[in-house]
Design a protein around this motif. Structure first.
Motif, PDB file in Angstrom:
ATOM      1  N   THR A   2       0.854  -1.179   0.000  1.00  5.60           N
ATOM      2  CA  THR A   2       0.000   0.000   0.000  1.00  5.60           C
ATOM      3  C   THR A   2       0.894   1.234   0.000  1.00  5.60           C
ATOM      4  OG1 THR A   2      -1.720  -1.165   1.234  1.00  5.60           O
ATOM      5  CG2 THR A   2      -1.818   1.239   1.230  1.00  5.60           C
ATOM      6  N   ARG A   3       0.668   2.098  -0.966  1.00  6.69           N
ATOM      7  CA  ARG A   3       1.454   3.330  -1.096  1.00  6.69           C
ATOM      8  C   ARG A   3       0.504   4.507  -0.895  1.00  6.69           C
ATOM      9  NH1 ARG A   3       6.355   4.822  -4.094  1.00  6.69           N
ATOM     10  NH2 ARG A   3       6.103   6.944  -4.846  1.00  6.69           N
ATOM     11  N   VAL A  23       4.453   7.054   1.908  1.00  5.95           N
ATOM     12  CA  VAL A  23       4.732   5.945   2.825  1.00  5.95           C
ATOM     13  C   VAL A  23       4.244   4.659   2.178  1.00  5.95           C
ATOM     14  CG1 VAL A  23       4.245   4.969   5.097  1.00  5.95           C
ATOM     15  CG2 VAL A  23       4.504   7.445   4.837  1.00  5.95           C
ATOM     16  N   GLU A  24       5.069   3.634   2.255  1.00  7.44           N
ATOM     17  CA  GLU A  24       4.694   2.319   1.741  1.00  7.44           C
ATOM     18  C   GLU A  24       4.580   1.342   2.899  1.00  7.44           C
ATOM     19  OE1 GLU A  24       7.680   1.390  -1.174  1.00  7.44           O
ATOM     20  OE2 GLU A  24       6.756   2.701  -2.662  1.00  7.44           O
ATOM     21  N   VAL A  25       3.481   0.612   2.924  1.00  9.89           N
ATOM     22  CA  VAL A  25       3.252  -0.414   3.939  1.00  9.89           C
ATOM     23  C   VAL A  25       3.250  -1.756   3.215  1.00  9.89           C
ATOM     24  CG1 VAL A  25       1.637  -1.307   5.657  1.00  9.89           C
ATOM     25  CG2 VAL A  25       1.918   1.165   5.389  1.00  9.89           C
ATOM     26  N   GLU A  29       0.585  -6.212   6.209  1.00 10.19           N
ATOM     27  CA  GLU A  29       0.453  -5.273   7.325  1.00 10.19           C
ATOM     28  C   GLU A  29      -0.748  -4.384   7.059  1.00 10.19           C
ATOM     29  OE1 GLU A  29       3.852  -3.043   8.624  1.00 10.19           O
ATOM     30  OE2 GLU A  29       5.229  -4.617   7.988  1.00 10.19           O
ATOM     31  N   SER A  30      -1.451  -4.046   8.123  1.00  8.19           N
ATOM     32  CA  SER A  30      -2.613  -3.182   8.000  1.00  8.19           C
ATOM     33  C   SER A  30      -2.171  -1.734   7.799  1.00  8.19           C
ATOM     34  CB  SER A  30      -3.474  -3.300   9.258  1.00  8.19           C
ATOM     35  OG  SER A  30      -4.652  -2.569   9.121  1.00  8.19           O
ATOM     36  N   ALA A  31      -2.616  -1.132   6.729  1.00 12.76           N
ATOM     37  CA  ALA A  31      -2.223   0.243   6.400  1.00 12.76           C
ATOM     38  C   ALA A  31      -3.182   1.220   7.073  1.00 12.76           C
ATOM     39  CB  ALA A  31      -2.199   0.446   4.893  1.00 12.76           C
ATOM     40  N   ARG A  35      -0.343   3.467  11.547  1.00 10.71           N
ATOM     41  CA  ARG A  35       0.827   2.766  10.996  1.00 10.71           C
ATOM     42  C   ARG A  35       1.603   3.682  10.071  1.00 10.71           C
ATOM     43  NH1 ARG A  35       4.794   1.353   9.055  1.00 10.71           N
ATOM     44  NH2 ARG A  35       5.423  -0.693   8.296  1.00 10.71           N
ATOM     45  N   LEU A  36       0.910   4.429   9.239  1.00  8.34           N
ATOM     46  CA  LEU A  36       1.583   5.361   8.340  1.00  8.34           C
ATOM     47  C   LEU A  36       2.378   6.394   9.130  1.00  8.34           C
ATOM     48  CD1 LEU A  36      -1.361   6.038   5.878  1.00  8.34           C
ATOM     49  CD2 LEU A  36       0.625   4.584   5.449  1.00  8.34           C
ATOM     50  N   GLU A  39       6.025   5.954  10.266  1.00  6.46           N
ATOM     51  CA  GLU A  39       7.104   6.087   9.287  1.00  6.46           C
ATOM     52  C   GLU A  39       7.591   7.520   9.103  1.00  6.46           C
ATOM     53  OE1 GLU A  39       8.650   3.513   7.903  1.00  6.46           O
ATOM     54  OE2 GLU A  39       7.325   2.222   9.075  1.00  6.46           O
TER      55      GLU A  39
END
Length: 89
Positions: A2-3, A23-25, A29-31, A35-36, A39
């Motif tokens: 996920t970007r 941010v890339e997850v 992983e749950s985005a 979580r973002l 980073e």
């Protein structure tokens, strides 16, 4: 993967030292917004403590929809605006 693009406004921009960050997850992983945010690193010359303080007061716009829920999942390609209170609000 996920970007997502985080865009910073007002005091959030000043605390981070940039207008936006992609941010890339990784898959699996749950985005979530929370979580973002893990980073985000302030640029050299800014204070991580200032960023943490500002972040406590922020709300978010996910593709234009307001939320304060850091557990909200975002989709690939979403734009998340990090919005501190304006004018003391």
């Amino acid at each position: 993967m996920t970007r997502t693009t985080l865009r910073f406004f007002a005091a959030a921009r000043a605390a981070v030292g940039r207008d936006e960050q992609v941010v890339e997850v990784p898959d699996g992983e749950s985005a979530t917004i929370g979580r973002l945010l893990t980073e985000v690193r302030p640029v050299e010359g800014t204070s991580a403590a200032d960023w943490r303080d500002v972040l406590l007061r922020c709300s978010f716009l996910v593709d234009g929809v307001t939320t304060r829920d850091r557990e909200q999942v975002v989709a690939d390609g979403d734009v998340v605006d990090v919005m501190p209170p304006f004018a003391g609000g």
